[in-house]
Design a protein around this motif. Sequence first.
Motif, mmCIF file in Angstrom:
data_model
loop_
_atom_site.group_PDB
_atom_site.id
_atom_site.type_symbol
_atom_site.label_atom_id
_atom_site.label_comp_id
_atom_site.label_asym_id
_atom_site.label_seq_id
_atom_site.Cartn_x
_atom_site.Cartn_y
_atom_site.Cartn_z
ATOM 1 N N UNK A 44 31.578 24.503 45.178
ATOM 2 C CA UNK A 44 31.016 25.833 45.086
ATOM 3 C C UNK A 44 31.062 26.283 43.630
ATOM 4 N N UNK A 45 30.005 26.929 43.195
ATOM 5 C CA UNK A 45 29.922 27.420 41.825
ATOM 6 C C UNK A 45 30.007 28.929 41.815
ATOM 7 N N UNK A 46 30.802 29.462 40.920
ATOM 8 C CA UNK A 46 30.899 30.894 40.721
ATOM 9 C C UNK A 46 30.271 31.189 39.372
ATOM 10 N N UNK A 47 29.616 32.309 39.288
ATOM 11 C CA UNK A 47 29.013 32.683 38.010
ATOM 12 C C UNK A 47 29.303 34.145 37.735
ATOM 13 N N UNK B 193 28.185 37.648 36.871
ATOM 14 C CA UNK B 193 26.982 38.456 37.006
ATOM 15 C C UNK B 193 27.062 39.572 35.973
ATOM 16 N N UNK B 194 25.918 39.967 35.377
ATOM 17 C CA UNK B 194 25.959 41.055 34.408
ATOM 18 C C UNK B 194 26.673 42.265 34.994
ATOM 19 N N UNK B 195 27.549 42.881 34.209
ATOM 20 C CA UNK B 195 28.261 44.057 34.665
ATOM 21 C C UNK B 195 29.449 43.745 35.549
ATOM 22 N N UNK B 196 29.757 42.466 35.718
ATOM 23 C CA UNK B 196 30.878 42.121 36.593
ATOM 24 C C UNK B 196 32.197 42.520 35.944
ATOM 25 N N UNK B 197 33.211 42.637 36.765
ATOM 26 C CA UNK B 197 34.517 43.091 36.295
ATOM 27 C C UNK B 197 35.379 41.910 35.897
ATOM 28 N N UNK B 198 34.990 41.243 34.860
ATOM 29 C CA UNK B 198 35.712 40.035 34.453
ATOM 30 C C UNK B 198 37.103 40.335 33.915
ATOM 31 N N UNK B 199 37.320 41.540 33.434
ATOM 32 C CA UNK B 199 38.633 41.860 32.860
ATOM 33 C C UNK B 199 39.266 43.049 33.561
ATOM 34 N N UNK C 104 42.704 31.392 37.554
ATOM 35 C CA UNK C 104 42.682 30.299 38.525
ATOM 36 C C UNK C 104 41.260 29.784 38.741
ATOM 37 N N UNK C 105 40.283 30.701 38.800
ATOM 38 C CA UNK C 105 38.895 30.322 39.057
ATOM 39 C C UNK C 105 38.163 29.799 37.821
ATOM 40 N N UNK C 106 38.739 30.014 36.640
ATOM 41 C CA UNK C 106 38.052 29.687 35.389
ATOM 42 C C UNK C 106 37.465 28.278 35.376
ATOM 43 N N UNK C 107 38.189 27.295 35.888
ATOM 44 C CA UNK C 107 37.677 25.913 35.841
ATOM 45 C C UNK C 107 36.517 25.704 36.812
ATOM 46 N N UNK C 108 36.307 26.633 37.737
ATOM 47 C CA UNK C 108 35.204 26.520 38.692
ATOM 48 C C UNK C 108 33.960 27.278 38.240
ATOM 49 N N UNK C 109 34.099 28.078 37.195
ATOM 50 C CA UNK C 109 32.996 28.896 36.719
ATOM 51 C C UNK C 109 32.135 28.091 35.769
ATOM 52 N N UNK C 110 30.843 28.185 36.003
ATOM 53 C CA UNK C 110 29.887 27.501 35.137
ATOM 54 C C UNK C 110 28.919 28.550 34.610
ATOM 55 N N UNK C 111 28.805 28.628 33.285
ATOM 56 C CA UNK C 111 27.852 29.580 32.711
ATOM 57 C C UNK C 111 26.450 29.082 33.030
ATOM 58 N N UNK C 112 25.686 29.995 33.601
ATOM 59 C CA UNK C 112 24.321 29.652 33.979
ATOM 60 C C UNK C 112 23.480 30.917 33.958
ATOM 61 N N UNK C 113 22.187 30.748 33.892
ATOM 62 C CA UNK C 113 21.297 31.907 33.908
ATOM 63 C C UNK C 113 21.218 32.442 35.326
ATOM 64 N N UNK C 114 21.108 33.734 35.444
ATOM 65 C CA UNK C 114 21.099 34.382 36.754
ATOM 66 C C UNK C 114 19.962 33.875 37.649
ATOM 67 N N UNK C 115 18.852 33.456 37.047
ATOM 68 C CA UNK C 115 17.726 32.997 37.871
ATOM 69 C C UNK C 115 18.063 31.733 38.666
#
Length: 171
Positions: A1-4, A6-12, A23-34
């Motif tokens: 499963x990939x997490x991304x 989203x603009x305006x997300x509460x990353x901090x 913990x999730x950082x290694x599962x996150x892949x930077x990708x375009x929203x489209x």
Amino acid sequence: RTFASIPGSCAHDPMGIQGLLPFLRSYVKKTHIETFQGTTIGVDAMCWMHKGAYACSRELVVGADTDKFVRFFLRMCEVLRYYKIKPIIIFDGEKLPAKAKEDQRRGFLREAARLGALELLQRKEKGEDVDEHELQQKCETAIKVTASMVSRLQSALKELSIDFLVAPYEA
């Protein structure tokens, strides 16, 4: 499963599950929203409501009527819809009894910040110099999403046919 992100997300966001984001950082892949075109995503309503409230934190501190937090939230939904992503907004339900002390602590911090912001605003009205950064920080710390704010947002979501649900407890 990939997490991304989203603009305006509460990353901090300091709230929520401590240590979850690292913990999730290694599962996150930077990708375009489209990349998520044609999918359905769940959105934590409180996250975007808090983000939107930053734009009107001074109005909220003094009790002025504002809908800036609603407009921010709806803009975020429109970004998702533009990319053909269906948002389902998830609102917090009942408070968790296990978090009562933490909720009380946060409430005290918000109230202290609100009173400090009001004091700075009164001084500013009298023509005194105030630290604008400190004032803004106190206003933002004082943000409390109220039942009225949630109701206004839910009404706007209904009007735009954006699905939402209320979790049994905090989302």
